[in-house]
Enzyme design. Structure first.
Site, PDB file in Angstrom:
ATOM      1  N   LYS A   1       0.757  -1.187  -0.157  1.00  0.00           N
ATOM      2  CA  LYS A   1      -0.174   0.056  -0.043  1.00  0.00           C
ATOM      3  C   LYS A   1       0.944   1.197  -0.138  1.00  0.00           C
ATOM      4  O   LYS A   1       2.058   1.245   0.201  1.00  0.00           O
ATOM      5  CB  LYS A   1      -0.997   0.011   1.320  1.00  0.00           C
ATOM      6  CG  LYS A   1      -0.102  -0.226   2.462  1.00  0.00           C
ATOM      7  CD  LYS A   1      -1.113  -0.486   3.801  1.00  0.00           C
ATOM      8  CE  LYS A   1      -0.336  -0.279   5.097  1.00  0.00           C
ATOM      9  NZ  LYS A   1      -0.913  -0.874   6.047  1.00  0.00           N
TER      10      LYS A   1
ATOM     11  N   TYR B   1      15.244  30.606   8.253  1.00  0.00           N
ATOM     12  CA  TYR B   1      13.881  31.359   8.647  1.00  0.00           C
ATOM     13  C   TYR B   1      13.840  31.252  10.027  1.00  0.00           C
ATOM     14  O   TYR B   1      13.959  30.475  10.793  1.00  0.00           O
ATOM     15  CB  TYR B   1      12.705  30.398   8.081  1.00  0.00           C
ATOM     16  CG  TYR B   1      12.345  30.564   6.600  1.00  0.00           C
ATOM     17  CD1 TYR B   1      12.220  31.735   5.973  1.00  0.00           C
ATOM     18  CD2 TYR B   1      12.529  29.331   5.789  1.00  0.00           C
ATOM     19  CE1 TYR B   1      11.827  31.864   4.554  1.00  0.00           C
ATOM     20  CE2 TYR B   1      12.401  29.317   4.381  1.00  0.00           C
ATOM     21  CZ  TYR B   1      12.128  30.500   3.658  1.00  0.00           C
ATOM     22  OH  TYR B   1      11.799  30.726   2.519  1.00  0.00           O
TER      23      TYR B   1
HETATM   24  C1  LIG Z   1      -0.274  -1.804   6.667  1.00  0.00           C
HETATM   25  C2  LIG Z   1      -0.960  -3.090   7.061  1.00  0.00           C
HETATM   26  C3  LIG Z   1      -0.192  -4.289   7.131  1.00  0.00           C
HETATM   27  C4  LIG Z   1       1.313  -4.218   7.081  1.00  0.00           C
HETATM   28  O1  LIG Z   1       1.971  -3.655   8.506  1.00  0.00           O
HETATM   29  P1  LIG Z   1       3.368  -3.687   8.684  1.00  0.00           P
HETATM   30  O2  LIG Z   1       3.800  -3.016  10.039  1.00  0.00           O
HETATM   31  O3  LIG Z   1       3.990  -2.577   7.620  1.00  0.00           O
HETATM   32  O4  LIG Z   1       4.133  -4.945   8.361  1.00  0.00           O
HETATM   33  C5  LIG Z   1      -0.658  -5.505   7.526  1.00  0.00           C
HETATM   34  N1  LIG Z   1      -2.162  -5.869   7.438  1.00  0.00           N
HETATM   35  C6  LIG Z   1      -2.915  -4.501   7.539  1.00  0.00           C
HETATM   36  C7  LIG Z   1      -4.437  -4.422   7.746  1.00  0.00           C
HETATM   37  C8  LIG Z   1      -2.498  -3.320   7.287  1.00  0.00           C
HETATM   38  O5  LIG Z   1      -3.108  -1.916   7.192  1.00  0.00           O
END
Ligand SMILES: *Cc1c(COP(=O)(O)O)cnc(C)c1O
Length: 367
Positions: free
Chosen positions: A39, A255
Site C-alpha cells: 500500500k 527562517y
Molecule cells: C499496513 C498493514 C499491514 C502491514 O503492516 P506492517 O507493520 O507494515 O508490516 C498489514 N495488515 C494491515 C491490515 C495493514 O493495514
C-alpha cells in the site's frame, strides 16, 4: 560528455535487499504463506519497482489499500493474488471482478453487495481491537450463524494487531485470543487465516496461521524496535551540497533565526527539504537538536529551520577538504537508518518512507 545531475538528491533502492527481506520473513513462517503489503506506493518506494522484485522472489499475494493501487499491482504482477484492504466503494464490484482483485470485506453491507454482484475470492476483516475497519465481533458472530455468505468466496479471515511491535503489550494476547474465537465461529468454512504484520513475525509466539501480511520489514524497517534490526537496509539517500558558508558567532541560520552560531561555523546548504519529505520537525533550533546528515563517517547536525528545498547542516567539525559544493551528504545510509531518521523527526519509520518525495533521482541497485 558528463552531463550535470539535474536532481538535488539521489535515492537508491536495493532490489536484492527487498528480495532478501521478504525471503527471510517467508522462511521464518513456512509452511504458511508470506504475502507482501504494498500500500501507499509500496511504502513510498514505488509499486512498479517493488512488486516485480517480490514476485521474482516468490511472493504470490499482495495487499494494497486502494483499488487504484490494485490496478497497478495487477499490471506489475499479472498472475498474482491481490487484496484491497480499504473496502469496496459502492459500484466498484465489477472493477474488482474484471481486474481479478479481491476485496477485503469489512462491513455487513459490503458482504451483501459482494454477494449480489456474484461474489468471488475475497477476505473478511473482523475487528479485534483496532476499532478502525472490519466487522464488529457481534456482526461476525451473527454472520457466522447464517449460511447465505458461504457461496460468495471468502477465502481468508483476517484481523490486524494494535501493538505487535511491543512484545510486552497485553493487547497482543487479547487480540490473538479474540481472533481464535472468531476463527472457531467460522470453522472450516473459511480455510485460511491472517493476523500477522511485520512485527508479529517476531513475537515470542508469532500468530502465523496460514497467511501473513508484512510491509515495513520488507522495506528494511526494524520490526523489533530497540533491538538489533534483523532486516537488510533497502534505501540510501544522498543530497548534494550547494554552497558552504562561514559564519561568525551570533549569526543565525535560516527562517525565523531559530539557530544561532556559538562559534565560528561552517554551514553546508544541501539540496533537499520538506518538499522531499524531510520533515520540518527535524529542524535544529537553539536548545533543540534536530536531524543530521553523515559526511565521511561524521554525523553533522541540521541547524536552523528546514526549508522546502534546502537544509542547512553544521559541518564545522568536518575536515575542510571533506566538504565542498558538489559533494554529497548521506541522509539515509552509512549508519543512519530509516528508524534513526524517524527518531530525529519524532515519528515512525513508516511515515519517513511514505513521505519520500517525487523529486529524487531514483536508482534501482542490486538487480
Ligand atoms: C499496513 C498493514 C499491514 C502491514 O503492516 P506492517 O507493520 O507494515 O508490516 C498489514 N495488515 C494491515 C491490515 C495493514 O493495514
Amino acid at each position: 560528455m558528463n552531463l550535470p545531475n539535474p536532481h538535488g538528491a539521489m535515492l537508491a533502492i536495493d532490489a536484492a535487499a527487498i528480495a532478501h527481506n521478504w525471503r527471510l520473513l517467508s522462511s521464518r513462517i513456512a509452511p504458511a504463506e508470506c504475502a507482501a503489503v504494498v500500500k501507499a506506493n509500496a511504502y513510498g518506494l514505488g509499486i512498479e519497482t517493488v512488486v516485480p522484485v517480490l514476485a521474482r522472489a516468490g511472493c504470490c499475494t499482495f495487499f494494497t489499500a486502494h483499488l487504484e493501487e490494485g490496478f497497478r499491482v495487477r499490471k506489475a504482477a499479472p498472475t498474482s493474488i491481490i487484496y484491497v484492504l480499504n473496502g469496496m466503494p459502492p459500484g466498484s464490484e465489477p472493477l474488482y471482478q474484471i481486474n481479478r482483485l479481491r476485496p477485503v470485506l469489512g462491513t455487513i453491507s459490503e458482504v451483501g453487495r459482494w454477494k449480489k454482484a456474484g461474489g468471488g475470492p475475497s477476505a473478511l476483516h473482523v475487528d479485534t481491537g483496532m476499532n478502525r475497519l472490519g466487522l464488529s465481533l457481534g456482526e461476525a458472530k451473527t454472520l457466522s450463524t447464517l449460511n447465505e455468505w458461504e457461496s460468495i468466496g471468502i477465502e481468508v479471515l483476517m484481523s490486524h494487531l494494535v501493538s505487535s511491535e511491543e512484545p510486552g503489550s497485553d493487547m497482543n494476547m487479547a487480540q490473538i485470543t479474540c481472533f481464535n474465537r472468531v476463527k472457531d465461529w467460522f470453522g472450516d468454512r473459511i480455510k485460511r487465516r491472517s493476523l500477522a504484520n511485520s512485527s508479529a513475525h517476531f513475537l515470542p509466539e508469532p500468530p502465523i496461521y496460514e497467511l501473513t501480511r508484512p510491509g515495513y520489514a520488507i522495506y528494511g524497517g526494524n520490526p523489533t524496535p530497540d533491538q538489533h534490526n534483523p532486516m537488510k537496509p533497502v534505501i540510501r539517500l544522498e543530497a548534494q551540497i550547494l554552497q558552504i558558508r562561514h559564519i561568525e558567532p551570533g549569526e543565525s541560520v535560516g527562517y525565523n533565526a531559530q539557530w544561532t552560531a556559538k562559534r565560528p561555523s561552517r554551514i553546508a546548504t544541501i539540496s533537499l527539504g520538506y518538499g522531499d519529505g524531510w520533515l520540518r520537525s527535524m529542524s535544529g533550533a537553539d536548545g533543540k537538536p534536530g536531524g543530521a546528515a553523515m559526511m565521511n563517517g561524521k554525523l553533522c547536525p541540521f541547524v536552523g529551520r528546514i526549508s522546502m528545498d534546502l537544509i542547512t547542516v553544521d559541518v564545522t567539525d568536518c575536515p575542510i577538504a571533506d566538504v565542498s559544493a558538489g559533494q554529497r551528504m548521506t541522509l539515509i545510509g552509512d549508519g543512519i537508518s530509516v528508524d534513526d531518521v524517524a527518531v530525529m523527526a519524532g515519528t515512525n519509520g513508516y511515515e519517513i518512507l511514505t513521505s519520500l518525495g517525487e523529486r529524487y533521482q531514483r536508482r534501482i541497485v542490486g538487480v
